[in-house]
Design an enzyme around this catalytic site. Structure first.
Site, PDB file in Angstrom:
ATOM      1  N   ASP A  58      13.299   2.245   8.151  1.00  0.00           N
ATOM      2  CA  ASP A  58      12.324   1.685   7.209  1.00  0.00           C
ATOM      3  C   ASP A  58      11.882   2.790   6.263  1.00  0.00           C
ATOM      4  OD1 ASP A  58       9.378   1.294   6.377  1.00  0.00           O
ATOM      5  OD2 ASP A  58       9.983  -0.716   6.968  1.00  0.00           O
ATOM      6  N   TYR A  63       8.459   6.869  -1.008  1.00  0.00           N
ATOM      7  CA  TYR A  63       8.532   7.998  -0.084  1.00  0.00           C
ATOM      8  C   TYR A  63       9.433   9.115  -0.601  1.00  0.00           C
ATOM      9  CZ  TYR A  63       6.859   4.276   3.060  1.00  0.00           C
ATOM     10  OH  TYR A  63       6.180   3.239   3.628  1.00  0.00           O
ATOM     11  N   LYS A  88      11.448  -0.484  -0.001  1.00  0.00           N
ATOM     12  CA  LYS A  88      10.361  -1.211  -0.642  1.00  0.00           C
ATOM     13  C   LYS A  88      10.344  -0.984  -2.154  1.00  0.00           C
ATOM     14  CE  LYS A  88       7.713  -0.371   3.553  1.00  0.00           C
ATOM     15  NZ  LYS A  88       8.514   0.776   4.033  1.00  0.00           N
ATOM     16  N   HIS A 121       5.991  -3.706  -2.107  1.00  0.00           N
ATOM     17  CA  HIS A 121       5.179  -2.720  -1.403  1.00  0.00           C
ATOM     18  C   HIS A 121       3.677  -3.021  -1.414  1.00  0.00           C
ATOM     19  CE1 HIS A 121       5.554   1.783  -0.143  1.00  0.00           C
ATOM     20  NE2 HIS A 121       4.634   1.168   0.560  1.00  0.00           N
TER      21      HIS A 121
END
Length: 294
Positions: A58, A63, A88, A121
């Site tokens: 995930d 990120y 996401k 998100h």
């Protein structure tokens, strides 16, 4: 491989464990997760895949580690068809055309032809002249097309509340397959969990250790001693027994292994109820950007 029960393990760019869907559409209870907090550990990701049997990763564009994960997956030697990859859509990519382009770009960074799960998100958006609801509907229409074309095997949302999900129900056709939300002993949004279950939306819970705060809580430490486990294992086991697809994370291989060792014991009913009672609706992930405006 960890395709266990109704929830699986997940991975975020710090190694985490969370929930995964297997190829039959059933979500497994552990998946490793990655995030922009705490850094990224290539070795921890490879270790999780090779030594712990983790198969659900995930991550998210936010990120900043999709390309790094591509390298780690390649080094692990795990076949693409044996993995469940979740990423996401960041709010800057909301909108019909931008959503479709962002999906292709995430696939390219991850080195894959398709995503197993693609999540919106955040519920809020900042596009001049349009309400957040309008942007969500436009974005979700693109998500539906990606799903229909097979570029995304499943589509879902993250951090959505009941009102957001009700609006999507009115505005769009496909029900989100997943809603990923903060979930730990201090923040147990049972009304949202129940709503998702009524609509067959898989509820994934991130931040199961409450950013580490749960690990030093005296009540959780007491239970850990009772079961001969660690506080982290108690929290993860509690979440899984509550039927939540659980996503912990760590950059340390030994912690990844520890977080995996939660399927050989059960918490007693009275201890589950005790942990349930610790809920104080305390959110640790403060969604100040973008703001939750509805």
């Amino acid at each position: 491989p960890l395709y266990l029960g109704s929830a699986l393990y997940s991975f975020q760019p710090m190694v985490s464990q969370c929930g995964v869907m297997d190829k039959s559409g059933e979500l497994s209870s552990r998946e490793p997760g990655t995030s922009h907090h705490g850094g990224y550990s290539h070795d921890a990701v490879v270790y999780a895949l090779q030594k712990c049997g983790i198969r659900h990763i995930d991550t998210a564009k936010r990120y900043g580690c999709e390309s790094l994960l591509h390298k780690a997956i390649k080094e692990s030697g795990i076949k693409r068809e044996d993995l469940w990859l979740t990423t996401k859509l960041w709010h800057m990519d909301y909108g019909y055309e931008k959503t479709k382009q962002a999906c292709l770009e995430s696939c390219k960074r991850l080195g894959v032809q398709y995503l197993d799960l693609f999540l919106v998100h955040w519920p809020d958006a900042h596009i001049p002249g349009k309400s957040s609801r309008e942007v969500r509907a436009e974005t979700w229409t693109a998500m539906e097309e990606l799903y229909e074309k097979g570029l995304c095997r499943s589509i879902g949302v993250s951090n959505f509340l009941i009102d957001h999900l009700e609006q999507l129900k009115e505005d769009c056709q496909v029900t989100p397959h997943v809603n990923q939300v903060e979930y730990h002993p201090f923040q147990r949004p049972q009304e949202l969990v129940d709503y998702c279950r009524r609509r067959n939306i898989v509820f994934e819970g991130y931040c199961p250790l409450a950013k580490g705060e749960a690990l030093c809580h005296p009540n959780i430490i007491q239970l850990a001693k009772k079961y001969g486990r660690t506080p982290a294992q108690i929290c993860i086991r509690w979440s899984i027994q509550n039927g939540i697809v659980t996503i912990p994370k760590s950059t340390k291989p030994e912690r990844v292994q520890e977080n995996c060792q939660v399927f050989d014991f059960n918490l007693e009913e009275e201890d589950m109820e005790f942990l349930d009672s610790m809920n104080i609706n305390r959110k640790l992930i403060h969604l100040t950007y973008p703001l939750w405006k509805g």
